[in-house]
Motif scaffolding. Structure first.
Motif, PDB file in Angstrom:
ATOM      1  N   TYR A   3     -34.175 -22.328  25.569  1.00 49.00           N
ATOM      2  CA  TYR A   3     -35.121 -21.342  25.144  1.00 49.00           C
ATOM      3  C   TYR A   3     -35.622 -21.815  23.667  1.00 49.00           C
ATOM      4  O   TYR A   3     -34.801 -22.368  22.881  1.00 49.00           O
ATOM      5  CB  TYR A   3     -34.324 -20.190  24.873  1.00 49.00           C
ATOM      6  N   ILE A  70     -29.462  -9.831  30.536  1.00 49.03           N
ATOM      7  CA  ILE A  70     -31.065  -9.640  30.020  1.00 49.03           C
ATOM      8  C   ILE A  70     -31.008 -10.442  28.699  1.00 49.03           C
ATOM      9  O   ILE A  70     -30.166 -10.064  27.917  1.00 49.03           O
ATOM     10  CB  ILE A  70     -31.305  -8.256  30.245  1.00 49.03           C
ATOM     11  N   GLN A  71     -31.688 -11.304  28.347  1.00 51.28           N
ATOM     12  CA  GLN A  71     -32.147 -11.849  27.382  1.00 51.28           C
ATOM     13  C   GLN A  71     -33.543 -11.600  26.852  1.00 51.28           C
ATOM     14  O   GLN A  71     -34.298 -11.948  27.195  1.00 51.28           O
ATOM     15  CB  GLN A  71     -31.727 -13.310  27.268  1.00 51.28           C
ATOM     16  N   GLU A  72     -33.797 -10.816  25.584  1.00 51.98           N
ATOM     17  CA  GLU A  72     -34.931 -10.241  25.117  1.00 51.98           C
ATOM     18  C   GLU A  72     -35.081 -10.687  23.603  1.00 51.98           C
ATOM     19  O   GLU A  72     -34.329 -10.901  23.008  1.00 51.98           O
ATOM     20  CB  GLU A  72     -35.292  -8.896  25.348  1.00 51.98           C
ATOM     21  N   THR A  73     -36.419 -10.704  23.114  1.00 51.33           N
ATOM     22  CA  THR A  73     -36.258 -10.854  21.651  1.00 51.33           C
ATOM     23  C   THR A  73     -36.763  -9.597  21.001  1.00 51.33           C
ATOM     24  O   THR A  73     -37.619  -8.926  21.601  1.00 51.33           O
ATOM     25  CB  THR A  73     -37.781 -11.699  21.672  1.00 51.33           C
ATOM     26  N   VAL A  74     -36.241  -9.358  19.935  1.00 55.30           N
ATOM     27  CA  VAL A  74     -36.481  -8.180  19.285  1.00 55.30           C
ATOM     28  C   VAL A  74     -37.199  -8.605  17.651  1.00 55.30           C
ATOM     29  O   VAL A  74     -36.572  -9.631  17.098  1.00 55.30           O
ATOM     30  CB  VAL A  74     -34.928  -7.470  18.762  1.00 55.30           C
TER      31      VAL A  74
END
Length: 77
Positions: A3, A70-74
């Motif tokens: 990533y 789950i991998q998300e951007t904040v």
């Protein structure tokens, strides 16, 4: 899977003169220090130190994440 995220944030730089040099540190990123013969060089050196520390912390934090997580951007503003 690798990533790569482009991240932009602002940090406080405390810059002081030390003889012929300028030294800097950031209270938000412990361990980040910079130095330079000019304020601009010192600020750039501190910025690079912050970038390296955050990249290392991110890499360390992502190690061992389960594949089903789950991998998300904040975004923080």
């Amino acid at each position: 899977m690798v990533y790569t995220l482009a991240m932009r944030n602002e940090f406080i730089a405390i810059i002081e003169r030390d003889g012929e040099w300028f030294i800097a540190w950031s209270p938000e990123v412990p361990g980040a220090n910079g130095q330079g013969r000019t304020v601009e060089e010192c600020r750039a050196n501190l910025g690079e130190a912050i970038r390296l520390i955050l990249a290392d912390r991110r890499e360390d934090g992502l190690r061992g994440i389960p594949p089903e997580a789950i991998q998300e951007t904040v975004t923080v503003q």
